[in-house]
Design a protein around this motif. Sequence first.
Motif, short mmCIF file in Angstrom:
data_model
loop_
_atom_site.label_atom_id
_atom_site.label_comp_id
_atom_site.label_asym_id
_atom_site.label_seq_id
_atom_site.Cartn_x
_atom_site.Cartn_y
_atom_site.Cartn_z
N LEU A 18 4.64 13.60 1.64
CA LEU A 18 4.17 13.05 0.39
C LEU A 18 3.34 11.70 0.89
O LEU A 18 3.81 11.12 2.10
N ARG A 19 2.34 11.29 0.31
CA ARG A 19 1.62 9.83 0.47
C ARG A 19 1.89 9.12 -0.53
O ARG A 19 1.36 9.48 -1.62
N LEU A 20 2.35 7.89 -0.52
CA LEU A 20 2.42 6.79 -1.83
C LEU A 20 1.29 5.81 -1.49
O LEU A 20 1.19 5.54 -0.27
N SER A 21 0.68 5.42 -2.65
CA SER A 21 -0.36 4.34 -2.43
C SER A 21 0.18 3.32 -3.17
O SER A 21 1.04 3.46 -4.36
N CYS A 22 -0.37 2.03 -3.05
CA CYS A 22 0.02 0.89 -3.86
C CYS A 22 -1.06 -0.18 -3.68
O CYS A 22 -1.67 -0.44 -2.56
N ALA A 23 -1.53 -0.58 -5.06
CA ALA A 23 -2.34 -1.68 -4.92
C ALA A 23 -1.84 -3.00 -5.59
O ALA A 23 -1.20 -2.86 -6.39
N ALA A 24 -2.22 -4.23 -5.04
CA ALA A 24 -1.93 -5.53 -5.41
C ALA A 24 -3.14 -6.13 -6.01
O ALA A 24 -3.81 -6.40 -5.24
N SER A 25 -2.98 -6.74 -7.17
CA SER A 25 -3.87 -7.60 -7.55
C SER A 25 -3.51 -9.05 -7.18
O SER A 25 -3.48 -9.83 -8.08
N VAL A 26 -3.67 -9.51 -6.02
CA VAL A 26 -3.13 -10.67 -5.43
C VAL A 26 -4.21 -11.10 -4.50
O VAL A 26 -4.70 -10.29 -3.78
N ARG A 27 -4.42 -12.36 -4.28
CA ARG A 27 -5.59 -12.60 -3.26
C ARG A 27 -5.09 -12.71 -1.89
O ARG A 27 -4.05 -12.83 -1.51
N THR A 28 -5.73 -12.11 -1.20
CA THR A 28 -5.35 -11.46 0.32
C THR A 28 -4.77 -12.65 0.88
O THR A 28 -3.92 -12.70 1.56
N ARG A 29 -5.45 -14.22 0.79
CA ARG A 29 -5.05 -15.37 1.61
C ARG A 29 -3.70 -15.48 0.92
O ARG A 29 -2.72 -16.61 1.84
N ASP A 30 -3.09 -15.07 -0.03
CA ASP A 30 -1.89 -15.32 -0.55
C ASP A 30 -0.55 -14.53 -0.30
O ASP A 30 0.40 -14.37 -0.59
N LEU A 31 -1.31 -13.53 0.50
CA LEU A 31 -0.08 -12.52 0.80
C LEU A 31 0.31 -12.62 2.40
O LEU A 31 -0.26 -12.80 3.26
N TYR A 32 1.77 -12.42 2.24
CA TYR A 32 2.63 -12.34 3.48
C TYR A 32 2.77 -11.22 4.06
O TYR A 32 2.70 -10.75 5.12
N ALA A 33 3.21 -10.24 3.10
CA ALA A 33 3.57 -9.00 3.51
C ALA A 33 3.39 -8.02 2.30
O ALA A 33 3.54 -8.55 1.22
N MET A 34 3.72 -6.79 2.44
CA MET A 34 3.71 -5.88 1.44
C MET A 34 4.83 -4.65 2.00
O MET A 34 4.83 -4.70 3.19
N GLY A 35 5.57 -4.31 1.12
CA GLY A 35 6.77 -3.28 1.50
C GLY A 35 6.77 -2.51 0.51
O GLY A 35 6.53 -2.12 -0.46
N TRP A 36 7.74 -1.29 0.92
CA TRP A 36 8.09 -0.30 0.23
C TRP A 36 9.87 -0.25 0.26
O TRP A 36 10.45 -0.24 1.37
N PHE A 37 10.54 0.02 -0.84
CA PHE A 37 11.84 -0.02 -1.04
C PHE A 37 12.01 1.38 -1.83
O PHE A 37 11.25 1.89 -2.36
N ARG A 38 13.33 1.75 -1.68
CA ARG A 38 13.72 2.76 -2.63
C ARG A 38 14.94 2.51 -3.21
O ARG A 38 15.78 1.88 -2.71
N GLN A 39 15.38 3.39 -4.28
CA GLN A 39 16.67 3.16 -4.79
C GLN A 39 16.86 4.38 -5.63
O GLN A 39 16.30 5.15 -6.29
N ALA A 40 18.12 4.99 -4.84
CA ALA A 40 18.64 6.17 -5.42
C ALA A 40 19.61 6.04 -6.68
O ALA A 40 20.41 4.85 -6.62
N PRO A 41 19.65 7.13 -7.41
CA PRO A 41 20.94 6.71 -8.45
C PRO A 41 22.29 6.32 -8.05
O PRO A 41 22.71 7.14 -6.97
N GLY A 42 22.73 5.26 -8.57
CA GLY A 42 23.89 4.72 -8.09
C GLY A 42 24.01 4.13 -6.84
O GLY A 42 25.13 3.74 -6.30
N LYS A 43 22.89 3.63 -6.34
CA LYS A 43 22.82 2.94 -5.21
C LYS A 43 21.97 1.72 -5.08
O LYS A 43 21.19 1.96 -6.03
#
Length: 125
Positions: A18-43
Motif C-alpha cells: 500500500l502507498r499512503l500519502s499525506c499533505a500538510a498546509s504548512v509553510r516549508t520554512r516552518d517544517l522540521y520533519a514529517m512522520g508516520w505513526f500507527r495505532q492498533a486497537p488497544g495499543k
Amino acid sequence: QVHVVESGGGLVQAGGSLRLSCAASVRTRDLYAMGWFRQAPGKEREFEAGISWYDGSTYYADSVKGRLTISRDYAKNTVTLQMNSLKPEDTAVYYCAAAPRSSYSVYDPRAYRYWGQGTQVTVSS
C-alpha cells in the motif's frame, strides 16, 4: 490553521503493498520533519517512519526497516509512505504528522504539532 490530510489506506492481503500519502498546509520554512505513526486497537501510538525537511534524512522503527519507505516532495509539502510485504500485525490506523522546529527527535511524537485524522490500513491473513 494547519491541515494535515492522509490518503491511501485500505484493505490488502498479507504480503501485499500500500502507498499512503499525506499533505500538510504548512509553510516549508516552518517544517522540521514529517512522520508516520500507527495505532492498533488497544495499543499506544507508535512511530513508524520520519523524514527531515532540512536534508531529507529518513528514520524508521526497527520493526519496519526494509519494508517501509518514506519520501517527500519538498515543493508540495507532501510525504509518501510505501509499505511492502505487509503483515496482519501492520493493521492499524496510520497517522501523518508535521513537526515545526522542535528540540525533540524525529522519533518522538512530542516533536509533532499537527496531526491528520488517520487512515485505516487492514492486512488480511
